[in-house]
Design a protein around this motif. Structure first.
Motif, PDB file in Angstrom:
ATOM      1  N   ASN A  67      31.211  41.141  38.374  1.00  0.00           N
ATOM      2  CA  ASN A  67      30.763  39.762  38.168  1.00  0.00           C
ATOM      3  C   ASN A  67      29.334  39.680  37.647  1.00  0.00           C
ATOM      4  OD1 ASN A  67      33.106  38.409  38.913  1.00  0.00           O
ATOM      5  ND2 ASN A  67      32.601  38.498  41.095  1.00  0.00           N
ATOM      6  N   VAL A 109      38.964  38.607  36.569  1.00  0.00           N
ATOM      7  CA  VAL A 109      38.365  37.680  37.532  1.00  0.00           C
ATOM      8  C   VAL A 109      38.263  38.386  38.880  1.00  0.00           C
ATOM      9  CG1 VAL A 109      38.592  35.452  38.698  1.00  0.00           C
ATOM     10  CG2 VAL A 109      39.343  35.693  36.321  1.00  0.00           C
ATOM     11  N   LEU A 110      37.065  38.431  39.454  1.00  0.00           N
ATOM     12  CA  LEU A 110      36.835  39.107  40.732  1.00  0.00           C
ATOM     13  C   LEU A 110      36.411  38.105  41.797  1.00  0.00           C
ATOM     14  CD1 LEU A 110      34.827  42.234  39.483  1.00  0.00           C
ATOM     15  CD2 LEU A 110      37.299  41.970  39.731  1.00  0.00           C
ATOM     16  N   GLY A 111      36.897  38.309  43.016  1.00  0.00           N
ATOM     17  CA  GLY A 111      36.534  37.433  44.117  1.00  0.00           C
ATOM     18  C   GLY A 111      36.539  38.209  45.422  1.00  0.00           C
ATOM     19  N   LYS A 167      45.546  37.661  32.693  1.00  0.00           N
ATOM     20  CA  LYS A 167      44.432  37.639  33.635  1.00  0.00           C
ATOM     21  C   LYS A 167      44.702  38.590  34.793  1.00  0.00           C
ATOM     22  CE  LYS A 167      42.807  33.587  34.670  1.00  0.00           C
ATOM     23  NZ  LYS A 167      42.709  32.228  35.264  1.00  0.00           N
ATOM     24  N   THR A 213      43.321  39.316  38.391  1.00  0.00           N
ATOM     25  CA  THR A 213      42.496  38.753  39.451  1.00  0.00           C
ATOM     26  C   THR A 213      42.468  39.728  40.621  1.00  0.00           C
ATOM     27  OG1 THR A 213      43.126  36.507  38.797  1.00  0.00           O
ATOM     28  CG2 THR A 213      42.132  36.776  40.974  1.00  0.00           C
ATOM     29  N   THR A 227      40.768  40.545  44.361  1.00  0.00           N
ATOM     30  CA  THR A 227      40.054  39.943  45.489  1.00  0.00           C
ATOM     31  C   THR A 227      39.857  40.982  46.585  1.00  0.00           C
ATOM     32  OG1 THR A 227      41.134  37.821  45.019  1.00  0.00           O
ATOM     33  CG2 THR A 227      40.031  38.042  47.154  1.00  0.00           C
ATOM     34  N   GLN A 244      46.282  40.828  41.297  1.00  0.00           N
ATOM     35  CA  GLN A 244      47.375  40.033  40.732  1.00  0.00           C
ATOM     36  C   GLN A 244      47.223  39.984  39.219  1.00  0.00           C
ATOM     37  OE1 GLN A 244      49.837  38.934  42.645  1.00  0.00           O
ATOM     38  NE2 GLN A 244      48.823  39.678  44.504  1.00  0.00           N
ATOM     39  N   THR A 277      38.101  27.596  40.469  1.00  0.00           N
ATOM     40  CA  THR A 277      38.218  29.051  40.492  1.00  0.00           C
ATOM     41  C   THR A 277      38.721  29.607  39.167  1.00  0.00           C
ATOM     42  OG1 THR A 277      40.463  28.862  41.396  1.00  0.00           O
ATOM     43  CG2 THR A 277      38.662  29.069  42.976  1.00  0.00           C
ATOM     44  N   ASP A 278      39.277  28.744  38.306  1.00  0.00           N
ATOM     45  CA  ASP A 278      39.794  29.216  37.013  1.00  0.00           C
ATOM     46  C   ASP A 278      38.866  28.875  35.850  1.00  0.00           C
ATOM     47  OD1 ASP A 278      40.233  26.506  37.130  1.00  0.00           O
ATOM     48  OD2 ASP A 278      42.368  26.581  36.636  1.00  0.00           O
ATOM     49  N   ASN A 285      35.361  30.223  34.692  1.00  0.00           N
ATOM     50  CA  ASN A 285      34.361  31.241  34.976  1.00  0.00           C
ATOM     51  C   ASN A 285      33.238  31.208  33.953  1.00  0.00           C
ATOM     52  OD1 ASN A 285      35.907  32.597  37.175  1.00  0.00           O
ATOM     53  ND2 ASN A 285      37.333  32.973  35.501  1.00  0.00           N
ATOM     54  N   THR A 328      41.195  23.832  40.879  1.00  0.00           N
ATOM     55  CA  THR A 328      41.714  24.291  39.584  1.00  0.00           C
ATOM     56  C   THR A 328      41.480  23.245  38.499  1.00  0.00           C
ATOM     57  OG1 THR A 328      43.907  23.423  40.126  1.00  0.00           O
ATOM     58  CG2 THR A 328      43.486  25.756  40.595  1.00  0.00           C
TER      59      THR A 328
END
Length: 550
Positions: free
Chosen positions: A59, A121-123, A155, A157, A159, A189, A379-380, A382, A407
């Motif tokens: 990130n 996408v990282l969380g 994408k 993702t 987490t 995912q 969250t979508d 960035n 979203t």
């Protein structure tokens, strides 16, 4: 005896008392450049100017630049290491990975007519930290999933998950660890246009994760997928091609674990503890003449905020600290540091709007952009995507909200009703002078009723027939730029038409030429505009933002 960089040692020689003399030797690490060409996939290829290129580790944004009029971009001052390089332009986002070792690196981007987006996408859950992953192969997944004429968005993702005794996937993995310590759980995912492809995807991704191997032995990488927990196969050497799903390599030299995977669900890393010589973490990133050069802070670029450098001059290699101080109600959007040749210099985000970089062998120029704060919690959406600023602007102006509390659905296709409503709100929601609508498919209690009345009254739309507006029909690129063009006064543009699919007799011909001239949008390639392609929510708010926020 010797110690690694940043190692903390509490008792270097146990059971021995007396004085101890330590010697250290520092050597400046070599730094290298990264450059490339952004172009279309047409024959011949056409350079693309003004594309945004970002270097990231996880990130963390390390540097940002734009392609010049010849489609060329360049960065300098990169330490050896692994990076994601992301190119965004006119609704297209392509993510690549690169490993810098002992020389400059060329990373070209070829953007297709129809967007084939690839995103990482990282969380993380509360109390855990997601490692700064670098992923290669996402663009290949997008290529494999693409359908002719359709926008494709792939994408990944990831987490970082907190340990949870009630989580069945974690429990199944824990059985295989045989009482080892699980230092990390990752939920991964993979989706295409919002639909999971984590079980059907055949393209193997290369996932590079920084890892601290100290005081750890017998490492295992494990996966729970399709109802089964399994241990991935460790490789003796890092492959250069023909990656196999379910394998991994321990790169002790570069302090990273490399996982090869095409199937995605829950992953974990476990280990046995050897000893404890002080604090260590499970992962970490790269560590980092006598002539004096100036640091130039471009104050004209920093409207709505202030940039402060801790030095006005410095020698090559010196650490420079930049502090950004946004005005009330604003935030720092991006920082750009360049050398005397205009090449972007990598910097480190230290938090609290503080950044550091190593002084190049020339002057350094620092510029920034501050933007108004918004309530963006999507969250979508960035930072770094082409539509990020536009979404924040649209939220601030009340033009649109999200499709849910968290979203925005940037890839969702817009309808004609949504588009004229966005435009009406962007113009200040003016009250129409007429009160009756001639369209039989526009109900008085519809949220878009006044917007359609206003758009019809102003000649922005004439409907799909004398009696129908078709509010739920997908809005096309041609219709969207025509709505904007009519709202702007329907000016005639005299310029050469480069698009083979835009004829002079088309109702949208002048609108397309106007939109391209105004920088609102461009074709999907140098010679194709794709007038019949559907417009997404991200694209439409971006068109409005580019037109109304000049």
């Amino acid at each position: 005896m010797s110690y690694r960089d940043k190692q903390s040692v509490t008792d270097p020689i146990p059971d021995i008392t007396g004085s101890l003399t330590l010697y250290a030797q520092w050597q400046q690490q070599s730094r290298y450049g990264l450059a490339g060409l952004v172009s279309t996939d047409s024959a011949p290829a056409v350079p693309i100017p003004n594309a945004t290129i970002t270097i990231r580790q996880g990130n963390t944004v390390l540097s940002v630049t734009k392609s010049d009029e010849n489609g060329q971009y360049s960065f300098t001052n990169l330490l050896p290491g692994s990076y994601n390089v992301v190119c965004t332009y006119d609704g297209k986002t392509v993510t690549k990975a690169v490993v810098v070792t002992d020389g400059p690196v060329d990373v070209p981007f070829t953007l297709s007519n129809t967007a084939k987006n690839s995103l990482l996408v990282l969380g993380n859950d509360s109390g855990v930290t997601v490692p700064p992953l670098v992923v290669d192969g996402l663009a290949s997944v997008a290529d494999a999933q693409a359908q002719p004429g359709a926008v494709t968005t792939v994408k990944l993702t990831v987490t970082a998950k907190a340990p949870n005794e009630t989580n069945g996937e974690q429990a199944a993995i824990q059985v295989l660890t045989k009482d080892q310590t699980v230092g990390l759980y990752l939920d991964a995912q993979l989706t295409c246009n919002g639909t999971s492809i984590g079980a059907s995807n055949d393209t193997v991704l290369e996932i590079l994760m920084p890892y601290d191997f100290s005081a750890k032995n017998d490492l295992k990488v494990l996966r729970w997928h399709d109802g089964v927990a399994s241990e991935l196969k460790e490789l003796n050497s890092r492959p250069t091609s023909d990656f196999a799903d379910g394998t991994w390599f321990k790169d002790v030299t570069r302090k990273q674990i490399i996982v090869y995977a095409s199937k995605f669900s829950t992953y974990a890393v476990s280990y046995s503890t050897v000893s404890n010589n002080g604090g260590s973490s499970n992962f970490g990133g790269n560590s980092g003449g006598s002539s004096i050069y100036p640091i130039i802070v471009d104050k004209t670029s920093a409207a709505h905020g202030e940039l402060i450098s801790d030095k006005s001059v410095a020698s090559a290699g010196a650490k420079i600290t930049i502090s950004a101080k946004p005005d009330s109600g604003y935030r720092l959007h991006h920082l750009i540091v360049t050398d005397a040749n205009g090449k972007a210099i990598l910097y480190t985000n230290k938090g609290n709007d503080t950044y550091t970089f190593a002084m190049p062998n020339s002057k350094a120029t620092v510029s920034a952009e501050f933007v108004r704060q918004s309530e963006n919690s999507f969250t979508d959406v960035n930072s770094g995507t082409y539509y990020y600023d536009a979404v924040e602007w649209a939220l601030d102006k009340g033009i649109t909200g999200g499709t849910g509390a968290a979203t925005f659905a940037p890839d969702g296709i817009c309808t004609r009703a949504q588009t004229v409503t966005f435009l009406w709100r962007a113009m200040g929601s003016p009250e129409p002078t007429v009160t009756n609508c001639s369209f039989t498919d526009v109900a008085k209690d519809a949220y878009y009723y006044k917007a359609v009345l206003w758009a019809t009254e102003k000649g922005i739309t004439v409907g799909t027939s004398a009696k129908t507006f078709s509010p739920d029909k997908t809005v096309t690129r041609a219709q969207t730029v025509t709505f904007l063009w009519r709202a702007a006064g329907k000016s005639t543009v005299t310029t050469t038409n480069p698009f083979g699919d835009v004829k002079a007799s088309n109702y949208y011909a002048n609108a397309v030429m106007w939109a391209v001239k105004e920088g609102i949008t461009s074709g999907t390639s140098a010679t194709v505009f794709s007038p019949a392609a559907g417009c997404t929510r991200a694209q439409i708010v971006t068109f409005l933002y580019r037109y109304l926020n000049k």
